[in-house]
Write a protein that holds these residues in place. Structure first.
Motif, PDB file in Angstrom:
ATOM      1  N   SER A 108     -10.654  20.252  17.538  1.00 23.17           N
ATOM      2  CA  SER A 108     -10.728  21.679  17.212  1.00 23.17           C
ATOM      3  C   SER A 108     -11.683  21.921  16.050  1.00 23.17           C
ATOM      4  O   SER A 108     -12.451  22.887  16.064  1.00 23.17           O
ATOM      5  CB  SER A 108      -9.342  22.232  16.870  1.00 23.17           C
ATOM      6  N   PHE A 109     -11.634  21.064  15.028  1.00 21.71           N
ATOM      7  CA  PHE A 109     -12.575  21.203  13.915  1.00 21.71           C
ATOM      8  C   PHE A 109     -14.012  21.109  14.415  1.00 21.71           C
ATOM      9  O   PHE A 109     -14.891  21.826  13.957  1.00 21.71           O
ATOM     10  CB  PHE A 109     -12.336  20.137  12.840  1.00 21.71           C
ATOM     11  N   ASN A 110     -14.248  20.219  15.368  1.00 20.66           N
ATOM     12  CA  ASN A 110     -15.601  20.025  15.901  1.00 20.66           C
ATOM     13  C   ASN A 110     -16.037  21.100  16.888  1.00 20.66           C
ATOM     14  O   ASN A 110     -17.217  21.218  17.177  1.00 20.66           O
ATOM     15  CB  ASN A 110     -15.714  18.649  16.559  1.00 20.66           C
ATOM     16  N   LYS A 111     -15.096  21.872  17.406  1.00 21.86           N
ATOM     17  CA  LYS A 111     -15.429  22.874  18.434  1.00 21.86           C
ATOM     18  C   LYS A 111     -15.050  24.290  18.022  1.00 21.86           C
ATOM     19  O   LYS A 111     -14.535  25.052  18.830  1.00 21.86           O
ATOM     20  CB  LYS A 111     -14.726  22.511  19.743  1.00 21.86           C
ATOM     21  N   GLY A 112     -15.292  24.636  16.779  1.00 25.09           N
ATOM     22  CA  GLY A 112     -15.060  26.016  16.379  1.00 25.09           C
ATOM     23  C   GLY A 112     -14.086  26.208  15.240  1.00 25.09           C
ATOM     24  O   GLY A 112     -14.070  27.248  14.599  1.00 25.09           O
ATOM     25  N   GLY A 113     -13.232  25.233  14.989  1.00 27.71           N
ATOM     26  CA  GLY A 113     -12.336  25.312  13.852  1.00 27.71           C
ATOM     27  C   GLY A 113     -10.891  25.544  14.205  1.00 27.71           C
ATOM     28  O   GLY A 113     -10.482  25.506  15.369  1.00 27.71           O
ATOM     29  N   THR A 143     -10.790  31.450   9.874  1.00 27.47           N
ATOM     30  CA  THR A 143     -11.213  30.224  10.543  1.00 27.47           C
ATOM     31  C   THR A 143     -11.742  29.243   9.505  1.00 27.47           C
ATOM     32  O   THR A 143     -12.500  29.635   8.615  1.00 27.47           O
ATOM     33  CB  THR A 143     -12.309  30.541  11.574  1.00 27.47           C
ATOM     34  N   ILE A 144     -11.303  28.007   9.609  1.00 32.68           N
ATOM     35  CA  ILE A 144     -11.859  26.948   8.763  1.00 32.68           C
ATOM     36  C   ILE A 144     -12.405  25.844   9.664  1.00 32.68           C
ATOM     37  O   ILE A 144     -11.857  25.561  10.725  1.00 32.68           O
ATOM     38  CB  ILE A 144     -10.832  26.381   7.756  1.00 32.68           C
ATOM     39  N   GLY A 145     -13.490  25.249   9.224  1.00 32.28           N
ATOM     40  CA  GLY A 145     -14.106  24.173   9.988  1.00 32.28           C
ATOM     41  C   GLY A 145     -14.004  22.832   9.303  1.00 32.28           C
ATOM     42  O   GLY A 145     -14.473  21.829   9.830  1.00 32.28           O
ATOM     43  N   TRP A 146     -13.397  22.828   8.098  1.00 28.24           N
ATOM     44  CA  TRP A 146     -13.253  21.596   7.340  1.00 28.24           C
ATOM     45  C   TRP A 146     -11.808  21.447   6.906  1.00 28.24           C
ATOM     46  O   TRP A 146     -11.140  22.424   6.567  1.00 28.24           O
ATOM     47  CB  TRP A 146     -14.118  21.608   6.092  1.00 28.24           C
ATOM     48  N   THR A 160      -0.319  27.882   6.363  1.00 24.61           N
ATOM     49  CA  THR A 160      -0.160  27.159   7.623  1.00 24.61           C
ATOM     50  C   THR A 160      -1.540  26.910   8.213  1.00 24.61           C
ATOM     51  O   THR A 160      -2.479  27.671   7.985  1.00 24.61           O
ATOM     52  CB  THR A 160       0.720  27.908   8.655  1.00 24.61           C
ATOM     53  N   VAL A 161      -1.658  25.822   8.941  1.00 23.91           N
ATOM     54  CA  VAL A 161      -2.875  25.487   9.663  1.00 23.91           C
ATOM     55  C   VAL A 161      -2.497  25.506  11.138  1.00 23.91           C
ATOM     56  O   VAL A 161      -1.540  24.831  11.548  1.00 23.91           O
ATOM     57  CB  VAL A 161      -3.421  24.104   9.255  1.00 23.91           C
ATOM     58  N   ASN A 162      -3.225  26.297  11.923  1.00 19.61           N
ATOM     59  CA  ASN A 162      -2.885  26.546  13.318  1.00 19.61           C
ATOM     60  C   ASN A 162      -4.020  26.111  14.232  1.00 19.61           C
ATOM     61  O   ASN A 162      -5.155  26.566  14.079  1.00 19.61           O
ATOM     62  CB  ASN A 162      -2.617  28.041  13.500  1.00 19.61           C
ATOM     63  N   ALA A 218     -11.076  34.700  19.234  1.00 17.15           N
ATOM     64  CA  ALA A 218     -10.275  34.937  18.025  1.00 17.15           C
ATOM     65  C   ALA A 218     -10.813  34.093  16.871  1.00 17.15           C
ATOM     66  O   ALA A 218     -10.913  34.577  15.733  1.00 17.15           O
ATOM     67  CB  ALA A 218      -8.802  34.609  18.283  1.00 17.15           C
ATOM     68  N   LEU A 219     -11.179  32.840  17.138  1.00 20.26           N
ATOM     69  CA  LEU A 219     -11.757  31.982  16.102  1.00 20.26           C
ATOM     70  C   LEU A 219     -13.037  32.597  15.552  1.00 20.26           C
ATOM     71  O   LEU A 219     -13.243  32.632  14.332  1.00 20.26           O
ATOM     72  CB  LEU A 219     -12.075  30.590  16.658  1.00 20.26           C
ATOM     73  N   ALA A 220     -13.885  33.084  16.443  1.00 19.06           N
ATOM     74  CA  ALA A 220     -15.149  33.689  16.014  1.00 19.06           C
ATOM     75  C   ALA A 220     -14.901  34.937  15.170  1.00 19.06           C
ATOM     76  O   ALA A 220     -15.521  35.126  14.121  1.00 19.06           O
ATOM     77  CB  ALA A 220     -16.017  34.018  17.227  1.00 19.06           C
TER      78      ALA A 220
END
Length: 180
Positions: free
Chosen positions: A18-23, A39-42, A75-77, A86-88
């Motif tokens: 998920s981190f690699n494909k949008g967060g 959205t977080i990517g890291w 929370t991290v979902n 929604a991520l975007a």
């Protein structure tokens, strides 16, 4: 809403994917109790101080920064791949200006850990509930120049939040898709 408790590292591969494909979606609440997501990517999941810890990075300019400082938890979902819109949206709009839960038809559900104020997102497949143990601000002078130049051309260096994972759970559909 049925959820299945899981070992914090059970779906590590899906988290990394998920981190690699949008967060993934980070959630906390503001000082009025209104949930906000971004959205977080890291991030990092592992063991620190003998505890299960999820480390997230949030810039001071982000609305979520104030939220986590207010609540002391988050929370991290992990969303399903079909939640890319929604991520975007949550990665490009501020909670100062938008109710991202309403805009993206997301449902905030009270954390299973009763001492946490931050909810998880019902529509996401996997959630980590985290209580902040510590935080540190990234120090530019102690950061490789290539990182500073590539990730911080305008400053606004991240704060790292170290959250103890007090609960991890997934939806039955997530477990079915990715194995129990």
């Amino acid at each position: 809403m049925e959820r299945i408790s899981v070992a914090y590292d059970r779906y590590f591969a899906q988290l990394c994917d998920s981190f690699n494909k949008g967060g993934v979606l980070l959630v906390s609440v503001d000082d009025k109790g209104r949930p906000n997501t971004m959205t977080i990517g890291w991030g990092q999941l592992g063991v620190i101080w003998g505890r299960k810890v999820f480390t997230v990075l949030v810039r001071p300019s982000r609305y979520t920064y104030g939220c986590i400082n207010t609540t002391g938890d988050f929370t991290v979902n992990v969303p399903f791949p079909e939640q890319a819109e929604a991520l975007a949206f949550c990665g490009s709009k501020s909670g100062r200006d938008y109710d991202k839960f309403a805009e993206c038809s997301l449902t905030a559900v009270a954390a299973q850990c009763e001492s946490l104020r931050s909810p998880y997102i019902a529509e996401c497949g996997l959630a980590y509930e985290c209580k902040t143990l510590s935080f540190n601000d990234l120090i530019p002078a102690q950061t490789d120049a290539s990182v500073c130049d590539g990730c911080y051309p305008k400053g606004d260096f991240h704060r790292l939040y170290f959250g103890e994972v007090v609960a991890a759970h997934c939806s039955p559909d997530f477990a079915k898709r990715f194995g129990k």
